[in-house]
Design a protein around this motif. Structure first.
Motif, PDB file in Angstrom:
ATOM      1  N   LEU A   1       0.808  -1.211   0.000  1.00  0.00           N
ATOM      2  CA  LEU A   1       0.000   0.000   0.000  1.00  0.00           C
ATOM      3  C   LEU A   1       0.850   1.274   0.000  1.00  0.00           C
ATOM      4  CD1 LEU A   1      -2.864  -1.165   2.367  1.00  0.00           C
ATOM      5  CD2 LEU A   1      -2.938  -0.878  -0.119  1.00  0.00           C
ATOM      6  N   TRP A   2       1.982   1.252   0.728  1.00  0.00           N
ATOM      7  CA  TRP A   2       2.866   2.415   0.704  1.00  0.00           C
ATOM      8  C   TRP A   2       3.463   2.613  -0.686  1.00  0.00           C
ATOM      9  CZ3 TRP A   2       3.040   6.449   3.629  1.00  0.00           C
ATOM     10  CH2 TRP A   2       2.749   6.371   4.985  1.00  0.00           C
ATOM     11  N   SER A   3       3.710   1.514  -1.405  1.00  0.00           N
ATOM     12  CA  SER A   3       4.298   1.641  -2.748  1.00  0.00           C
ATOM     13  C   SER A   3       3.340   2.330  -3.707  1.00  0.00           C
ATOM     14  CB  SER A   3       4.689   0.263  -3.290  1.00  0.00           C
ATOM     15  OG  SER A   3       3.541  -0.518  -3.589  1.00  0.00           O
ATOM     16  N   LEU A   4       2.036   2.271  -3.416  1.00  0.00           N
ATOM     17  CA  LEU A   4       1.039   2.914  -4.263  1.00  0.00           C
ATOM     18  C   LEU A   4       0.664   4.320  -3.801  1.00  0.00           C
ATOM     19  CD1 LEU A   4      -1.552   0.090  -5.043  1.00  0.00           C
ATOM     20  CD2 LEU A   4      -0.036   1.219  -6.662  1.00  0.00           C
ATOM     21  N   ALA A   5       0.964   4.644  -2.556  1.00  0.00           N
ATOM     22  CA  ALA A   5       0.498   5.911  -1.991  1.00  0.00           C
ATOM     23  C   ALA A   5       1.188   7.097  -2.664  1.00  0.00           C
ATOM     24  CB  ALA A   5       0.759   5.950  -0.497  1.00  0.00           C
TER      25      ALA A   5
ATOM     26  N   ASP B   1     -11.458   1.620   1.437  1.00  0.00           N
ATOM     27  CA  ASP B   1     -11.375   0.688   2.570  1.00  0.00           C
ATOM     28  C   ASP B   1     -11.839  -0.684   2.090  1.00  0.00           C
ATOM     29  OD1 ASP B   1     -11.379  -0.679   4.947  1.00  0.00           O
ATOM     30  OD2 ASP B   1     -12.773   0.657   5.978  1.00  0.00           O
ATOM     31  N   ALA B   2     -10.897  -1.614   1.908  1.00  0.00           N
ATOM     32  CA  ALA B   2     -11.223  -2.957   1.413  1.00  0.00           C
ATOM     33  C   ALA B   2     -11.689  -3.845   2.556  1.00  0.00           C
ATOM     34  CB  ALA B   2     -10.009  -3.577   0.735  1.00  0.00           C
TER      35      ALA B   2
ATOM     36  N   ALA C   1      -6.744  -8.189   1.841  1.00  0.00           N
ATOM     37  CA  ALA C   1      -7.440  -6.903   1.760  1.00  0.00           C
ATOM     38  C   ALA C   1      -6.568  -5.852   1.078  1.00  0.00           C
ATOM     39  CB  ALA C   1      -7.840  -6.429   3.151  1.00  0.00           C
ATOM     40  N   ALA C   2      -5.268  -5.876   1.365  1.00  0.00           N
ATOM     41  CA  ALA C   2      -4.363  -4.916   0.730  1.00  0.00           C
ATOM     42  C   ALA C   2      -4.344  -5.107  -0.779  1.00  0.00           C
ATOM     43  CB  ALA C   2      -2.960  -5.060   1.306  1.00  0.00           C
TER      44      ALA C   2
END
Length: 416
Positions: A173-177, A219-220, A227-228
């Motif tokens: 998720l941080w790699s996409l933020a 929010d998955a 979920a990520a």
């Protein structure tokens, strides 16, 4: 006995040489060499004992980037230190002169308005005129831009920012933020992703195209890597639709279909996706099973009527989705958040309710805090002063429209 040839303050030629040399040397440098090059070129600007410090993911500490392999990092707390004041207020600060007539100078590391950290150095107090301070601010900007350009090619900057192990889900998720701070004319925004090292289902995204801001919070269902993965797919679908030029309604329909087709096991994503006309202040949004935006105006919350639609991936919407609208006024703040932010509980069982979140933002705005500093302080209040337990991931985007917040993020030497 005084030296026959006392050191001279750097002149314009020295400043030009430092900039040119830094640019030349960093063309072929690895990310791990940046801190050493910064320290060596800073000497030309009269700086000694140089520290390149990056903020950790939880925005509590400023941590030095090592100049060579094996060097130990030093941490400076954001609360209660000159380095921390420099970061929090995005302003240049320095201490009192020591016995040798030298001061410790701290300059923000800003890529545009993204707060990367600070640059610290020791300089002679007698040299600190406006011209030299401006030169240091420009040099720090160059260093920040270089760090952003080089961080894709190595892991040194990512490692420095971590003070705890990170889960694979958070890594994804941080790699996409996107950067968690951005500003342009009439707009300042900041983001929050918590828990920083174990976020397993929340995400945020935004883009400014022309004079339109596109922003969304997601929010998955569930937690952890499954979920990520769904959240990451939803963000990718959002970007794909946005970059194809789809409007808000078509974006929702495309995302709903994409998530449903990719995850037929009934996994879904709640979301709020928005568009803001930066010139007119016209805000439009779709709430897909998600808390609606909160508009804060003149220290009061405004909750426009919102008709929710089914979460993404359920494919239950069989007619055009309902789009809510609001006309923003200059100075308005807009909060997008996941329910994890307002469901956190302190040891007494008290929730960090929507009302408390709004009161906190109003109080910080009244104190002149910028959007990024407001969210940083909210996180600190939530997890430290309140000692709250996050029952779910907590994600937020805070927007300021025509409040002048974009100028308050910048140092005075830049903002004018």
């Amino acid at each position: 006995m005084p030296s026959a040839n006392p050191p001279q303050a750097p002149d314009a030629a020295a400043v030009q040489h430092a900039f040119a040399s830094f640019l030349r040397r960093t063309h072929l440098s690895s990310p791990s060499a940046i801190a050493r090059i910064v320290a060596e070129e800073s000497a030309t600007l009269g700086g000694e004992h140089v520290q390149v410090c990056l903020v950790d993911h939880e925005q509590e500490m400023l941590i030095t980037v090592p100049e060579h392999e094996g060097a130990e990092s030093v941490e400076h707390s954001i609360d209660g230190t000159l380095a921390g004041r420099c970061f929090a207020a995005t302003t240049i600060v320095h201490g009192q002169p020591d016995a040798d007539g030298c001061v410790r100078l701290w300059v923000p590391l800003l890529d545009g308005t993204e707060r990367l950290g600070v640059l610290g150095m020791t300089v002679r107090a007698a040299w600190l005129d406006d011209e030299l301070i401006t030169s240091w601010e420009r040099f720090a900007h160059l260093v920040a831009v270089t760090i952003v350009a080089k961080r894709a090619y190595g892991d040194v900057f990512a490692r420095v920012r971590r003070r705890a192990p990170m889960t694979i889900a958070s890594e994804l998720l941080w790699s996409l933020a996107p950067p968690l701070v951005f500003a342009t004319d009439d707009l300042a925004l900041a983001g929050l992703l918590e828990p920083a090292y174990d976020n397993g289902g929340d995400a945020l995204d935004y883009a400014v195209n022309g004079r339109t801001l596109h922003a969304g919070v997601f929010d998955a269902m569930g937690h952890g890597l499954p979920a990520a993965g769904v959240a990451a797919f939803a963000v990718s679908a959002y970007r794909h639709s946005r970059r194809a030029g789809l409007d808000l309604e078509a974006t929702y329909e495309a995302m709903d279909a994409a998530v449903g087709e990719q995850y037929p096991d009934r996994r879904f994503v709640t979301a709020v996706i928005t568009e803001l006309d930066l010139d007119a202040g016209h805000l439009r949004w779709i709430c897909a099973g998600h808390p609606p935006p909160v508009i804060i105006r003149d220290r009061h919350p405004v909750l426009p009527a919102t008709t929710p639609v089914p979460p993404l991936g359920t494919r239950l919407q069989h007619r055009p989705p309902a789009v809510a609208t609001a006309a923003l006024e200059p100075g308005d703040l807009v909060l997008l958040h996941t329910d994890g932010l307002t469901e956190a509980q302190n040891p007494a069982g008290e929730r960090f309710s929507p009302e408390r979140v709004v009161r906190f933002i109003i109080r910080e705005a009244a104190a002149g805090r910028t959007a990024p500093e407001t969210l940083r302080r909210m996180r600190h209040a939530l997890l430290h002063r309140e000692q709250a337990e996050l029952r779910d991931d907590a994600t937020a985007l805070l927007l300021e429209w025509r409040s002048g917040g974009e100028l308050r993020i910048l140092p005075p030497t830049v903002a004018g």
